[in-house]
Design an enzyme around this catalytic site. Structure first.
Site, PDB file in Angstrom:
ATOM      1  N   HIS A  71       0.787  -1.237   0.000  1.00  0.00           N
ATOM      2  CA  HIS A  71       0.000   0.000   0.000  1.00  0.00           C
ATOM      3  C   HIS A  71       0.812   1.275   0.000  1.00  0.00           C
ATOM      4  CE1 HIS A  71      -4.223  -1.252   0.359  1.00  0.00           C
ATOM      5  NE2 HIS A  71      -3.701  -2.374   0.830  1.00  0.00           N
TER       6      HIS A  71
ATOM      7  N   LYS B  31      -9.184  13.912   3.606  1.00  0.00           N
ATOM      8  CA  LYS B  31      -8.296  12.737   3.646  1.00  0.00           C
ATOM      9  C   LYS B  31      -7.411  12.928   4.858  1.00  0.00           C
ATOM     10  CE  LYS B  31      -7.009  13.969  -0.556  1.00  0.00           C
ATOM     11  NZ  LYS B  31      -7.099  12.679  -1.252  1.00  0.00           N
ATOM     12  N   ARG B  32      -6.579  11.951   5.208  1.00  0.00           N
ATOM     13  CA  ARG B  32      -5.684  12.175   6.327  1.00  0.00           C
ATOM     14  C   ARG B  32      -4.767  13.367   6.051  1.00  0.00           C
ATOM     15  NH1 ARG B  32      -5.656   8.531  10.816  1.00  0.00           N
ATOM     16  NH2 ARG B  32      -3.848   9.767  11.411  1.00  0.00           N
TER      17      ARG B  32
ATOM     18  N   LYS C 278       0.275  14.541   0.929  1.00  0.00           N
ATOM     19  CA  LYS C 278      -1.022  14.833   0.310  1.00  0.00           C
ATOM     20  C   LYS C 278      -1.175  16.322  -0.006  1.00  0.00           C
ATOM     21  CE  LYS C 278      -3.445  10.880   2.472  1.00  0.00           C
ATOM     22  NZ  LYS C 278      -4.206  10.198   1.406  1.00  0.00           N
TER      23      LYS C 278
ATOM     24  N   THR D 189      -8.770   6.524  -2.713  1.00  0.00           N
ATOM     25  CA  THR D 189     -10.118   6.032  -2.991  1.00  0.00           C
ATOM     26  C   THR D 189     -11.131   7.163  -2.891  1.00  0.00           C
ATOM     27  OG1 THR D 189     -10.208   5.292  -0.697  1.00  0.00           O
ATOM     28  CG2 THR D 189      -9.811   3.608  -2.380  1.00  0.00           C
TER      29      THR D 189
ATOM     30  N   LYS E  18     -14.734   8.114  -4.913  1.00  0.00           N
ATOM     31  CA  LYS E  18     -16.018   8.478  -4.302  1.00  0.00           C
ATOM     32  C   LYS E  18     -16.525   9.796  -4.888  1.00  0.00           C
ATOM     33  CE  LYS E  18     -14.234   6.670   0.071  1.00  0.00           C
ATOM     34  NZ  LYS E  18     -13.568   7.151   1.311  1.00  0.00           N
TER      35      LYS E  18
HETATM   36  C1  LIG Z   1     -12.301   7.195   1.591  1.00  0.00           C
HETATM   37  C2  LIG Z   1     -11.820   7.671   2.903  1.00  0.00           C
HETATM   38  C3  LIG Z   1     -10.469   7.930   3.099  1.00  0.00           C
HETATM   39  C4  LIG Z   1      -9.429   7.781   1.997  1.00  0.00           C
HETATM   40  O1  LIG Z   1      -9.229   9.043   1.407  1.00  0.00           O
HETATM   41  P1  LIG Z   1      -8.020   9.266   0.370  1.00  0.00           P
HETATM   42  O2  LIG Z   1      -8.275  10.638  -0.164  1.00  0.00           O
HETATM   43  O3  LIG Z   1      -8.138   8.230  -0.666  1.00  0.00           O
HETATM   44  O4  LIG Z   1      -6.772   9.190   1.163  1.00  0.00           O
HETATM   45  C5  LIG Z   1     -10.050   8.369   4.333  1.00  0.00           C
HETATM   46  N1  LIG Z   1     -10.927   8.560   5.347  1.00  0.00           N
HETATM   47  C6  LIG Z   1     -12.251   8.334   5.191  1.00  0.00           C
HETATM   48  C7  LIG Z   1     -13.162   8.571   6.333  1.00  0.00           C
HETATM   49  C8  LIG Z   1     -12.738   7.876   3.964  1.00  0.00           C
HETATM   50  O5  LIG Z   1     -14.045   7.628   3.833  1.00  0.00           O
END
Ligand SMILES: *Cc1c(COP(=O)(O)O)cnc(C)c1O
Length: 820
Positions: A355, A542-543, A548, A650, A654
Site C-alpha cells: 500500500h 483525507k488524512r 497529500k 479512494t 467516491k
Molecule cells: C475514503 C476515505 C479515506 C481515503 O481518502 P483518500 O483521499 O483516498 O486518502 C479516508 N478517510 C475516510 C473517512 C474515507 O471515507
C-alpha cells in the site's frame, strides 16, 4: 434466503425485542434503544442468512477467502445492511407506524472507526463486494476498545479525545467465547532431538486469550453475507498454577498484557510506529486468525494438504505479515509437517498487497525486540531468511542484491521483504503504483520473480457511496438507465448518452445543489458559518499528511486572498474551500498544517473585503459518516499529492462517481481516472512521477520561490502569520527542503484552479463534465477489484447462485414475476 417480512411482523419483532432486551415498552423506549432493537433484528436476519450461505458454500466446497487487515473503517452499519437486504422501505414503514423515524435512528449509531483512512476503508468496501458477488469471505481484525480518536480543534490546534464507540456499536457484534484461542508471547525456546523427532518447546510464555466477536456485512440483495471476525484480548483465567508456584509477577503480567493489547488503534496512517505493543497487536491478530482458519479446515478435511485449493489468505499491507511464520509454526510444531511441505502450502495460500512506497511507512522491527517478544516466530523467520538467501546464492544472484531482498538484514526484520519472499502474489493498488513497485522498492525481486507481481486497482462500494449517500442522484440515474448499474457499475457508461441533454444536466445540477444545501446546513450547525450554495464547493478531505499537500491548497488560497483583498471589485467566481482531516497525534508538522488552514480560514471568513466571495471551512472529526455527507456535495475533488507518493487514493473515486471534477496530479488512481474521462473532464496539473524523479536530485525550492511573485508573497505571509500565530515552520520547510515539492507544482496548480473557475462559469459545460465523471466511474467499483483478486490471485469462484437460494418472493418481485 428471503429477508423480507410483512410490516406487521417487523413491528411485532421490534416491540418484543424492546421488551425482552431492554425491558421497556415502546412509549418508554429511547431512540437509542429503538436503534438497538432494529440493529438486533437485522443482525439476527443476517446471522440466519450467513448460516444458510455457508452451508451452501460447504456443500459445494467453494473456496474461502480470508482477508487479514489491522483496520476496517466501517462507519455505520444499519443503513447499509437494510439497503443491501432490500428491506429499508419495509422497516421505514413499520417504524413510521410505531411513530418512529428510521432516519433519526440512523443518527443514533456511532461510526465503527476501527481504521485510520483509505487502507481500512478499502477493507470495508471489499467486504461488501465479496458478499454481493457471492465469494464466501471472512475479514479478520482486532476489536479495538477505542478506534480512531475523536478530533477536536481548540484554537486551530488538534486535540484528541477517546472514541467511545462500543456502547452504541457492539450491538452488531456477537461474542463467540467457545471459539477463543490462546496466543503466546515472550518466554524462551527449548529445542532437542527426541529419537527421530525434532521437538520444540516454547517455555515460560505469557498467555493471552483471544475472544472472537463476529459481525456481518450484507451484500446487495442478500446474495451473500460477509463476516468480520474481530479478536478481543482477555486474560486467560487467573493462572493459579503460576501464582502457587511463586511466579506472581508473570501471573500479573498476563493480566496486564490482556488489558492493553486490544485497547486502542494506533492512529498513524502511512507511518510506522516501532512500538512493542504494536508488534504484539499484529501477532495477536495473526496468531488467533491462523489458528482459527487451520482449526476449521482440519475439522472439515482432517488435513492441510488441500488448503491452497480451498482457502485463500490475503494480507492487506505488511501489518499482518507475521501470518506467514505463524502458519509455519502451527504446521511444524502442532501439525507434524516438515519444512518443505509446510512452506509449499503456506506460499500457495498467501497473497500480499502493498500500500505504500514511502520509506517512513515500510515496516521493519529491530531484531532484539522481535526476538524477545516472539522467540519461536523469530527462529522461523531466521530459517525462512536462511533458505531464501541460500537459494538466491545458488542461483548466482549478487550478494548485495540478496542482502537487499533478505527478510532479515541490518539487524531488522523487514516485513515487506518477508511478504514478497513468502507470497505467491504481490500487488500494488493502482497501475502507476504497481509499476513503481516493480521499478523501485521491489525491483530486485521483480528481476528474479517477475511472475509474482501484478496490479489490482482499488475500488469503492458504489452502493454505499452513490446509492446510499446520494439517493437523489441514484434515483435520477435509475430513472434514466434502469437499476442494473447497482450490480454492474460498468452500466453507468449508459449515462453518456445524456451528456448533451439539457434537461438531464439540469436535473443533475438540481440534485447537486440540494446536496450542497444539505452540507451548508451542517456547516452552519457545526462551524456557525453561512456558505453560498452557488459558490464552487472545493473539497479536500483525507488524512493530513505532507505528501497529500493540503498546505499547497492552503498556500494557494492564501495567494488568492492576497490578490482579492487588493482587488476587491475584480471578477471572481465565489469559492468555498472545504477541508477535513485528522493528523497522527505525534505528527507535529501535520498539526501545524491544520492550524494554518484554520487560522487562514478565520482571517478570510472575517475579512469583509473578501468574505462574500470566499470562505474556508475546516470540518472537525472527518470520518466515514461525514464523507457520506461531503462527497455528494462537492464540485471539485482535490487529489493533489506529489506524483509517485499516493498509492491509489479512494476518495478520488467516491467524488468522481458523485459527479465532482478532479483537480489533481497524475498520481495513484488519478492516472486511470484521467484515462476514463479524457482530457476534457479532469483538471490535471503538476509534474508526472517521472518528472519528479528527474528533478529530485537537484531540486532547489528557492528557484521557484524567486521566479513567482505571487508564491513569494504567499510564503512570506506565513512568516507574518494569522490570528497572531506565525507559521515559520511551514515556510522554512518549503524554502529549505520542500520534500513534497509544493513550490515546484504551485504555479501549475494555480493555473488549474483558474481554469476550474472559468469552466464552472459555463454551467452547461460544467454539468456535462460532472455527468461524464459519473458515467465513467464504473471501473472503480470494488466489485470489479474483487473479481480481479478472485480470478487472478485467489483463484476463487463465487458460490453458484442456484446453490445459494431458490427463487424467493423478493427475487420474484425484482424480476417482476407473479407469485404462485
Ligand atoms: C475514503 C476515505 C479515506 C481515503 O481518502 P483518500 O483521499 O483516498 O486518502 C479516508 N478517510 C475516510 C473517512 C474515507 O471515507
Amino acid at each position: 434466503m428471503n429477508y423480507r417480512q410483512p410490516v406487521g411482523k417487523i413491528k411485532e419483532t421490534l416491540l418484543s425485542t424492546l421488551d425482552r432486551v431492554f425491558g421497556v415498552s415502546l412509549e418508554n423506549a429511547t431512540d437509542e434503544q429503538c436503534y438497538k432493537a432494529v440493529a438486533l433484528t437485522v443482525r439476527d436476519l443476517m446471522a440466519a442468512g450467513r448460516s444458510e450461505y455457508m452451508a451452501n458454500a460447504e456443500k459445494t466446497h467453494t473456496k474461502q477467502v480470508y482477508y487479514l487487515c489491522m483496520e476496517f473503517l466501517l462507519g455505520r452499519s444499519l443503513k447499509n445492511n437494510l439497503f443491501n437486504l432490500g428491506i429499508e422501505e419495509d422497516f421505514r414503514k413499520a417504524l413510521a407506524e410505531l411513530g418512529l423515524k428510521l432516519d433519526c435512528l440512523y443518527e443514533q449509531e456511532p461510526d465503527a472507526g476501527l481504521g485510520n483512512g483509505g487502507l481500512g476503508r478499502l477493507a470495508a468496501c471489499f467486504m461488501d463486494a465479496l458478499a454481493t458477488q457471492g465469494y464466501p469471505a471472512t475479514g479478520y481484525s482486532l476489536r479495538y476498545e477505542y478506534g480512531i480518536f475523536r478530533q477536536k480543534l481548540v484554537d486551530g490546534w488538534q486535540t484528541e479525545l477517546p472514541d467511545f464507540w462500543l456502547p452504541g456499536g457492539k450491538i452488531w457484534m456477537q461474542a463467540i467465547p467457545e471459539k477463543s484461542v490462546e496466543v503466546h508471547f515472550n518466554g524462551h525456546i527449548e529445542e532437542y532431538w527426541n529419537n527421530q523427532y525434532h521437538v520444540v518447546n516454547h517455555k515460560d510464555y505469557t498467555k493471552v486469550t483471544a475472544v472472537p466477536y463476529d459481525m456481518y456485512i450484507a451484500g446487495m440483495d442478500g446474495r451473500g453475507i460477509s463476516r468480520l471476525r474481530v479478536w478481543a484480548a482477555s486474560s486467560a483465567e487467573f493462572d493459579m498454577n503460576l501464582f502457587n508456584s511463586g511466579n506472581y509477577m508473570r501471573a500479573m503480567e498476563q493480566n496486564a498484557m490482556a488489558e492493553v493489547i486490544t485497547k486502542v488503534l494506533y492512529p498513524e496512517d502511512n507511518h510506522l510506529e516501532g512500538k512493542s505493543l504494536r508488534l504484539s497487536q499484529q501477532y495477536f491478530l495473526v496468531s488467533a486468525t491462523i489458528q482459527d482458519i487451520i482449526r476449521r479446515h482440519l475439522f472439515k478435511y482432517s488435513t492441510l494438504d488441500n488448503l491452497p485449493d480451498l482457502v485463500a489468505i490475503h494480507l492487506n499491507d505488511t501489518h499482518p505479515v507475521l501470518a506467514i511464520p505463524e502458519m509455519m509454526r502451527v504446521m511444524l510444531d502442532e501439525c507434524g509437517y516438515g519444512w518443505d511441505a509446510a512452506w509449499d502450502i503456506v506460499t500457495r495460500t498467501i497473497a500480499y498487497t502493498n500500500h505504500t512506497v514511502m520509506k517512513e511507512a515500510l515496516e521493519c522491527w529491530g531484531v532484539e525486540l522481535f526476538q524477545s517478544r516472539l522467540p519461536r516466530i523469530y527462529q522461523i523467520v531466521e530459517e525462512i531468511n536462511r533458505r531464501f538467501c541460500a537459494q538466491m546464492h545458488e542461483k548466482g544472484v549478487d550478494g548485495y542484491k540478496v542482502g537487499r531482498m533478505a527478510p532479515l538484514n541490518d539487524g531488522y526484520v523487514k516485513m515487506a521483504n518477508l511478504a514478497v519472499v513468502s507470497s505467491h502474489s504481490v500487488n500494488g493498488v493502482s497501475q502507476l503504483h504497481s509499476d513503481i513497485l516493480k521499478n523501485t522498492v521491489f525491483h530486485d525481486f521483480y528481476t528474479e520473480m517477475p511472475e509474482r507481481f501484478t496490479n489490482v486497482t482499488n475500488g469503492i462500494a458504489h452502493r454505499r457511496w452513490l446509492n446510499q449517500a446520494n439517493p437523489g442522484l441514484a434515483g435520477l440515474i435509475t430513472g434514466l438507465i434502469g437499476d442494473s448499474y447497482i450490480h454492474d457499475a460498468a452500466q453507468l457508461q449508459k449515462l453518456g448518452r445524456f451528456a448533451d441533454d439539457a434537461s438531464v444536466l439540469g436535473q443533475m445540477a438540481k440534485v447537486k445543489r440540494e446536496n450542497k444545501l444539505r452540507l451548508a446546513e451542517y456547516i452552519k450547525k457545526e462551524n456557525c458559518m453561512e456558505v453560498d450554495p452557488d459558490s464552487i464547493f472545493d473539497v479536500q478531505v483525507k488524512r493530513m499528511h505532507e505528501y497529500k499537500r493540503q498546505h499547497m491548497n492552503a498556500l494557494h488560497i492564501l495567494s488568492v486572498y492576497q490578490w482579492l483583498r487588493e482587488n476587491p471589485n475584480a471578477e471572481f467566481t465565489p469559492h468555498t474551500y472545504i477541508f477535513g482531516a485528522k493528523a497522527a497525534p505525534g505528527y507535529y508538522f501535520a498539526k501545524q498544517m491544520i492550524r494554518f488552514i484554520v487560522d487562514l480560514g478565520n482571517t478570510i471568513n472575517s475579512d469583509p473585503r473578501v468574505n462574500q466571495k470566499m470562505k474556508v471551512i475546516y470540518l472537525e472529526d472527518y470520518r466515514v459518516t461525514l464523507a457520506e455527507l461531503l462527497t455528494p456535495a462537492a464540485d471539485l475533488s482535490e487529489q493533489i499529492s506529489l506524483a509517485g507518493t499516493e498509492a491509489s487514493g479512494t476518495s478520488n473515486m467516491k467524488f468522481m462517481i458523485n459527479g465532482a471534477v478532479t483537480i489533481g496530479t497524475l498520481d495513484g488512481a488519478n492516472v486511470e481516472i484521467h484515462d476514463a474521462v479524457g482530457d476534457d473532464n479532469i483538471l490535471l496539473f503538476g509534474m508526472t512521477a517521472a518528472e519528479v524523479d528527474a528533478l529530485k536530485p537537484n531540486y532547489d525550492p528557492r528557484t521557484y520561490f524567486n521566479a513567482s511573485p505571487a508564491m513569494k508573497q504567499a510564503v512570506e505571509e506565513l512568516n507574518t502569520g494569522f490570528c497572531g500565530v506565525k507559521f515559520n515552520d511551514i515556510a522554512d520547510s518549503l524554502l529549505n527542503h520542500d520534500p513534497y515539492m509544493v513550490l515546484a507544482d504551485f504555479d501549475s496548480y494555480a493555473k488549474a484552479q483558474k481554469k476550474a473557475e472559468t469552466l464552472y462559469g459555463d454551467a452547461k459545460n460544467w454539468q456535462r463534465m460532472c455527468l461524464m465523471n459519473t458515467a465513467n466511474a464504473g471501473r472503480f467499483a470494488a466489485d470489479r477489484a474483487i473479481r480481479e483478486y478472485a480470478e487472478n490471485i485467489w483463484h476463487a469462484q463465487p458460490l453458484p447462485e442456484d446453490a445459494a437460494e431458490k427463487e424467493t418472493p423478493l427475487k420474484r418481485a425484482r424480476l417482476g414475476r407473479k407469485s404462485k
